[in-house]
Write a protein that holds these residues in place. Structure first.
Motif, PDB file in Angstrom:
ATOM      1  N   PRO A 456      69.447 -10.351   6.603  1.00  0.00           N
ATOM      2  CA  PRO A 456      70.473 -10.080   7.618  1.00  0.00           C
ATOM      3  C   PRO A 456      71.819 -10.718   7.279  1.00  0.00           C
ATOM      4  O   PRO A 456      72.870 -10.096   7.419  1.00  0.00           O
ATOM      5  N   ALA A 457      71.777 -11.977   6.815  1.00  0.00           N
ATOM      6  CA  ALA A 457      73.025 -12.660   6.467  1.00  0.00           C
ATOM      7  C   ALA A 457      73.692 -11.987   5.276  1.00  0.00           C
ATOM      8  O   ALA A 457      74.923 -11.886   5.212  1.00  0.00           O
ATOM      9  N   LEU A 458      72.889 -11.508   4.305  1.00  0.00           N
ATOM     10  CA  LEU A 458      73.456 -10.802   3.167  1.00  0.00           C
ATOM     11  C   LEU A 458      74.107  -9.490   3.604  1.00  0.00           C
ATOM     12  O   LEU A 458      75.168  -9.110   3.089  1.00  0.00           O
ATOM     13  N   LEU A 459      73.474  -8.796   4.555  1.00  0.00           N
ATOM     14  CA  LEU A 459      74.045  -7.555   5.061  1.00  0.00           C
ATOM     15  C   LEU A 459      75.397  -7.813   5.709  1.00  0.00           C
ATOM     16  O   LEU A 459      76.377  -7.082   5.471  1.00  0.00           O
ATOM     17  N   VAL A 460      75.478  -8.867   6.530  1.00  0.00           N
ATOM     18  CA  VAL A 460      76.751  -9.199   7.184  1.00  0.00           C
ATOM     19  C   VAL A 460      77.802  -9.546   6.133  1.00  0.00           C
ATOM     20  O   VAL A 460      78.949  -9.095   6.202  1.00  0.00           O
ATOM     21  N   LEU A 500      80.009 -15.331  21.189  1.00  0.00           N
ATOM     22  CA  LEU A 500      79.295 -14.113  20.799  1.00  0.00           C
ATOM     23  C   LEU A 500      78.094 -14.448  19.915  1.00  0.00           C
ATOM     24  O   LEU A 500      77.022 -13.855  20.054  1.00  0.00           O
ATOM     25  N   ASP A 501      78.253 -15.428  19.002  1.00  0.00           N
ATOM     26  CA  ASP A 501      77.142 -15.821  18.126  1.00  0.00           C
ATOM     27  C   ASP A 501      75.966 -16.375  18.919  1.00  0.00           C
ATOM     28  O   ASP A 501      74.804 -16.212  18.535  1.00  0.00           O
ATOM     29  N   ALA A 502      76.265 -17.049  20.042  1.00  0.00           N
ATOM     30  CA  ALA A 502      75.227 -17.709  20.831  1.00  0.00           C
ATOM     31  C   ALA A 502      74.722 -16.848  21.982  1.00  0.00           C
ATOM     32  O   ALA A 502      74.062 -17.359  22.890  1.00  0.00           O
ATOM     33  N   PHE A 503      75.007 -15.563  21.968  1.00  0.00           N
ATOM     34  CA  PHE A 503      74.548 -14.659  23.024  1.00  0.00           C
ATOM     35  C   PHE A 503      74.982 -15.150  24.400  1.00  0.00           C
ATOM     36  O   PHE A 503      74.227 -15.048  25.374  1.00  0.00           O
ATOM     37  N   GLY A 504      76.184 -15.697  24.468  1.00  0.00           N
ATOM     38  CA  GLY A 504      76.723 -16.098  25.766  1.00  0.00           C
ATOM     39  C   GLY A 504      76.150 -17.381  26.336  1.00  0.00           C
ATOM     40  O   GLY A 504      76.296 -17.627  27.534  1.00  0.00           O
ATOM     41  N   ASP A 505      75.502 -18.217  25.509  1.00  0.00           N
ATOM     42  CA  ASP A 505      74.955 -19.492  25.985  1.00  0.00           C
ATOM     43  C   ASP A 505      76.101 -20.503  26.113  1.00  0.00           C
ATOM     44  O   ASP A 505      76.453 -21.215  25.170  1.00  0.00           O
ATOM     45  N   LEU A 542      79.971  -6.083  18.660  1.00  0.00           N
ATOM     46  CA  LEU A 542      79.769  -6.049  17.211  1.00  0.00           C
ATOM     47  C   LEU A 542      81.105  -5.990  16.475  1.00  0.00           C
ATOM     48  O   LEU A 542      81.336  -6.730  15.508  1.00  0.00           O
ATOM     49  N   ALA A 543      81.994  -5.107  16.924  1.00  0.00           N
ATOM     50  CA  ALA A 543      83.296  -4.970  16.265  1.00  0.00           C
ATOM     51  C   ALA A 543      84.097  -6.269  16.359  1.00  0.00           C
ATOM     52  O   ALA A 543      84.743  -6.690  15.396  1.00  0.00           O
ATOM     53  N   ALA A 544      84.060  -6.915  17.526  1.00  0.00           N
ATOM     54  CA  ALA A 544      84.802  -8.173  17.697  1.00  0.00           C
ATOM     55  C   ALA A 544      84.230  -9.263  16.795  1.00  0.00           C
ATOM     56  O   ALA A 544      84.970 -10.036  16.170  1.00  0.00           O
ATOM     57  N   THR A 545      82.888  -9.311  16.691  1.00  0.00           N
ATOM     58  CA  THR A 545      82.261 -10.318  15.841  1.00  0.00           C
ATOM     59  C   THR A 545      82.659 -10.123  14.379  1.00  0.00           C
ATOM     60  O   THR A 545      83.008 -11.088  13.683  1.00  0.00           O
ATOM     61  N   LEU A 546      82.632  -8.882  13.902  1.00  0.00           N
ATOM     62  CA  LEU A 546      83.007  -8.618  12.518  1.00  0.00           C
ATOM     63  C   LEU A 546      84.473  -8.979  12.265  1.00  0.00           C
ATOM     64  O   LEU A 546      84.808  -9.596  11.246  1.00  0.00           O
ATOM     65  N   ARG A 549      84.838 -12.807  12.264  1.00  0.00           N
ATOM     66  CA  ARG A 549      84.295 -13.392  11.039  1.00  0.00           C
ATOM     67  C   ARG A 549      85.214 -13.125   9.849  1.00  0.00           C
ATOM     68  O   ARG A 549      85.409 -13.985   8.992  1.00  0.00           O
ATOM     69  N   LEU A 550      85.777 -11.937   9.815  1.00  0.00           N
ATOM     70  CA  LEU A 550      86.672 -11.582   8.722  1.00  0.00           C
ATOM     71  C   LEU A 550      87.921 -12.454   8.728  1.00  0.00           C
ATOM     72  O   LEU A 550      88.336 -12.980   7.691  1.00  0.00           O
ATOM     73  N   ASP A 551      88.507 -12.643   9.905  1.00  0.00           N
ATOM     74  CA  ASP A 551      89.774 -13.378  10.002  1.00  0.00           C
ATOM     75  C   ASP A 551      89.590 -14.883   9.991  1.00  0.00           C
ATOM     76  O   ASP A 551      90.495 -15.618   9.590  1.00  0.00           O
ATOM     77  N   LEU A 552      88.438 -15.358  10.450  1.00  0.00           N
ATOM     78  CA  LEU A 552      88.225 -16.800  10.542  1.00  0.00           C
ATOM     79  C   LEU A 552      87.345 -17.332   9.412  1.00  0.00           C
ATOM     80  O   LEU A 552      86.971 -18.508   9.424  1.00  0.00           O
ATOM     81  N   ALA A 553      87.046 -16.483   8.422  1.00  0.00           N
ATOM     82  CA  ALA A 553      86.091 -16.867   7.373  1.00  0.00           C
ATOM     83  C   ALA A 553      86.491 -18.142   6.658  1.00  0.00           C
ATOM     84  O   ALA A 553      85.660 -18.994   6.345  1.00  0.00           O
ATOM     85  N   ALA A 554      87.782 -18.325   6.394  1.00  0.00           N
ATOM     86  CA  ALA A 554      88.226 -19.485   5.622  1.00  0.00           C
ATOM     87  C   ALA A 554      88.182 -20.774   6.417  1.00  0.00           C
ATOM     88  O   ALA A 554      88.088 -21.857   5.855  1.00  0.00           O
TER      89      ALA A 554
END
Length: 565
Positions: A456-460, A500-505, A542-546, A549-554
C-alpha cells in the motif's frame, strides 16, 4: 588426456607477487598499515610460517612470517637466517618502543640492509592468520595482481565461518592439507597449531579419524560430525563437514571450539559454507584458478539481478532450472560510513555479502548473492508451483538481520521483495525490493519488511511520483491552502493531513501535534472553509490527502512506512 610431449609443455605459472603488491594489499586492508624496508620489486612465490627455533633449510622465493620473535636482536637474527636460506622477504611484529622512530628496530633495519631482504613490520595486535589470508589472496590472483573487493577466496570464507560459529576454522583438501584457516589464534589448541605450522593434519589424529569413520561419514552426505575432545592429543572438541561435488569428495571444513561454545546454528551454517567451498574447489582442481569460477558466478548473478543477460542462458550456466521462479531478499546495512568513507563502506558490505552467502546457501540450494545499488540481494531459486508461504523466509531473514546487526554494528534492514515467477522477472522484483527498503528506512526499529505489507505504501509513493510529473493534475484549493500556510506561518494544511491520516481521531492527532483538541477542531473547520472540502465525500478526502502529501512531502513525511496504521 594431454598428448603434448613433456619437453614441449608450458609449465603452469607459479603464484607470485612482488613485495610492493603485498605491502599495498596490507596497507589497504589492515589498520594500522605495515612499515617496510628493502626492495619493492622482489618476487614472492609462497608464504612460510616460522618461529625463531625453526630451521630454515630452503625457503627460496618465500615471504617468512616470523612468529614468536620477542626482542629486536632475535628478530634481526631471523632476518639474517631467512635471507641466507633464500627468502625474499620477512614479516614480523614490531613494538613502537623498540623502533627507531620510523617503524623498524635499528637492529632489524641494519640486518635487512646488509642482506638485501625486504622486511615488513606489523603492529603487535594484528593476527597472523589475517595477515596470511590477505597475502595469499594476492598470490592467488591472476598475474600476481589482486583486485580489492573480491571476497570469494577460501580465506574469506573461513573468516566468515569463524565469525558466525564463534570457532577456529580450517579448510582442508582431500589429502588433509590446509588450504585456508581463520579464527582467534590464541584460542587454537595444540592440534590446530601443529596442523597450521605443518600445513597438514598430524598422522596420529588422522589415524583416530579413520578409526572413528569420520571421513567416510562426511564424504557420504552433508552430515556435520562431532569429534569429542582428546586432551592426550592436544585436541579440543571440533565439528567437521565434507565439501563434496556430487559423489566426488573435495575436502572438509573443520571448526574447533574456542573460548566459548559453538553457535547453535553451526550445523546449518557449515552446510551453507560447504556448498560455497565446493564451487571454489572445483575450479581449484580442474581449472587451476580458485577465483575464476566464483568471480564469474558473482558477475553472472549480478547480470541476472539487473537483467543484463539472457536469463535462460544464465540459469543453465549457474545450474538453475530456467523454468524455476525465485524469491528475492534485499538487504541494506544502513551504514552511515558510506557517506564519508566509501572504501570502508565497500569493505564492510563485501564482508556482509559473505555472511549472507553462507546463510542463504544453508537455507536453499543454488542460492545466489549479488551487490547492486549499495545493497545486497539474495536470489533463492524456487521450484515451479512451490507453496508461497512467506513464514519460513521471514524467520530466516530475521535471523540474518540479527546476525548482521551484531557483526556490523549497523541498523541492518531487509525486505522480502517477493517472488519472480520466472528468472527473467528477477530485475523487476529487485527494483521493488530497492524501493521497499527506501520506505522501510522510515522505521529504523523494524528489522524485516515484506512487499505484501509494504505494497500500500509503495502504491501511494508511486502515485505521488506520477502526480509530481503531471503538474496539470492538482486539487487547486488544497494547494492554495499549503501556500497560504507558508506565507502566514500557520499550520492548517499539516493539521488537516494528520486528521485525514488518523480517520478523524481528534484526541490522537492533537496529542501528536501537542495542541488542545479544540485547537485542532478549529484548524480543520478553518481548512474546510477555505478549500470547500467536503469531508463526507471519500473522493474529496482521497484527493486532499494526495495533494497534501505531494506538497508537504519535504517537510511532513509520515512517521511510519505504513501511513494510517
Amino acid at each position: 588426456m594431454d598428448d603434448t610431449p613433456p619437453e614441449t609443455r608450458t609449465p603452469a605459472p607459479r603464484p607470485h607477487a612482488n613485495v610492493a603488491a603485498l605491502t599495498r594489499r596490507l596497507t589497504e586492508t589492515l589498520e594500522p598499515p605495515p612499515v617496510h624496508c628493502g626492495p619493492d620489486d622482489a618476487t614472492v612465490h609462497d608464504i612460510v610460517i616460522a618461529e625463531p627455533t625453526d630451521p630454515l633449510d630452503d625457503v627460496t622465493g618465500t615471504l617468512v612470517l616470523a612468529i614468536g620473535t620477542r626482542e629486536p636482536e632475535e628478530a634481526a637474527a631471523m632476518v639474517t637466517a631467512a635471507a641466507h636460506a633464500g627468502a625474499t622477504a620477512l614479516a614480523l611484529r614490531i613494538d613502537d618502543d623498540a623502533s627507531n622512530g620510523d617503524g623498524l628496530p635499528e637492529a632489524v633495519r641494519t640486518a635487512a640492509q646488509t642482506t638485501g631482504i625486504a622486511v615488513l613490520g606489523l603492529p603487535p595486535a594484528l593476527r597472523w592468520d589475517r595477515v596470511e589470508a590477505e597475502l595469499r589472496a594476492v598470490l592467488a590472483a591472476p598475474a600476481g595482481e589482486f583486485t580489492p573487493g573480491r571476497n570469494g577466496d577460501l580465506y574469506s570464507l573461513a573468516q566468515t565461518v569463524a565469525t558466525l560459529t564463534h570457532g577456529v576454522v580450517s579448510l582442508e583438501d582431500g589429502a588433509h592439507r590446509v588450504l585456508a584457516y581463520a579464527g582467534p589464534g590464541e584460542e587454537a589448541d595444540e592440534l590446530r597449531r601443529a596442523t597450521i605450522l605443518g600445513r597438514s593434519c598430524p598422522e596420529p589424529y588422522l589415524a583416530l579419524l579413520r578409526h572413528l569413520g569420520v571421513h567416510q561419514r562426511v564424504r557420504a552426505s552433508d552430515e556435520v560430525v562431532t569429534v569429542d575432545e582428546r586432551p592426550d592429543m592436544g585436541a579440543r572438541r571440533r565439528v567437521v563437514i565434507g565439501i563434496n561435488a556430487g559423489r566426488r569428495p573435495l575436502g572438509t571444513i573443520w571448526v574447533q571450539e574456542g573460548a566459548r561454545p559453538l553457535a547453535e546454528r553451526t550445523p546449518q551454517l557449515l552446510r551453507g559454507a560447504a556448498r560455497i567451498a565446493a564451487l571454489q574447489l572445483v575450479d581449484h582442481y580442474f581449472q587451476g584458478d580458485a577465483g575464476a569460477r566464483l568471480a564469474t558466478r558473482e558477475d553472472l548473478s549480478h547480470g541476472l539481478l539487473t537483467g543484463r543477460f539472457d536469463s535462460a542462458a544464465l540459469a543453465a550456466h549457474l545450474g538453475i532450472d530456467p523454468a524455476a521462479g525465485a524469491d528475492v531478499v534485499a538487504v541494506d546495512l544502513r551504514d552511515t560510513a558510506a557517506a564519508t568513507d566509501a572504501v570502508r563502506a565497500d569493505a564492510r558490505r563485501a564482508e556482509a555479502a559473505g555472511i549472507v552467502s553462507v546463510h542463504v546457501a544453508a537455507h536453499r540450494e543454488n542460492a545466489l548473492v549479488a551487490q547492486a545499488c549499495g545493497q545486497i540481494y539474495a536470489i533463492l531459486p524456487t521450484p515451479t508451483g512451490a507453496y508461497e508461504d512467506e513464514g519460513p523466509l521471514v524467520r530466516w531473514a530475521e535471523d540474518l538481520v540479527a546476525t548482521l546487526r551484531r557483526l556490523t554494528g549497523t541498523p541492518v534492514q531487509a525486505v522480502l521483495a517477493g517472488r519472480a515467477e520466472r528468472l527473467a522477472d528477477v530485475p523487476a522484483v529487485k527494483l521493488r525490493g530497492h524501493r521497499a527498503l527506501q520506505l522501510l528506512a522510515r522505521t529504523p526499529e523494524s528489522t524485516v519488511g515484506t512487499h505484501t505489507r509494504l505494497a500500500p505504501a509503495l502504491l501511494v509513493r508511486d502515485t505521488l511520483e506520477l502526480l509530481d510529473r503531471s503538474p496539470e493534475l492538482r486539487f487547486p484549493a488544497v494547494a492554495a491552502l499549503v501556500t497560504r500556510d507558508r506565507e502566514q506561518g500557520t499550520e492548517l494544511a499539516r493539521s488537516l493531513l494528520r486528521y485525514l491520516d488518523a480517520f478523524g481521531d481528534v484526541a490522537a492527532v492533537a496529542k501528536r501535534l501537542n495542541v488542545h483538541p479544540n485547537t485542532l477542531r478549529y484548524r480543520v473547520r478553518r481548512a474546510v472553509a477555505l478549500t470547500g472540502l467536503d469531508l463526507e465525500d471519500p473522493e474529496h478526502r482521497l484527493a486532499a490527502t494526495l495533494q497534501l502529501r505531494l506538497d508537504l512531502a519535504a517537510t511532513d513525511t509520515p512517521d511510519t512506512a505504513f501511513p494510517g496504521a
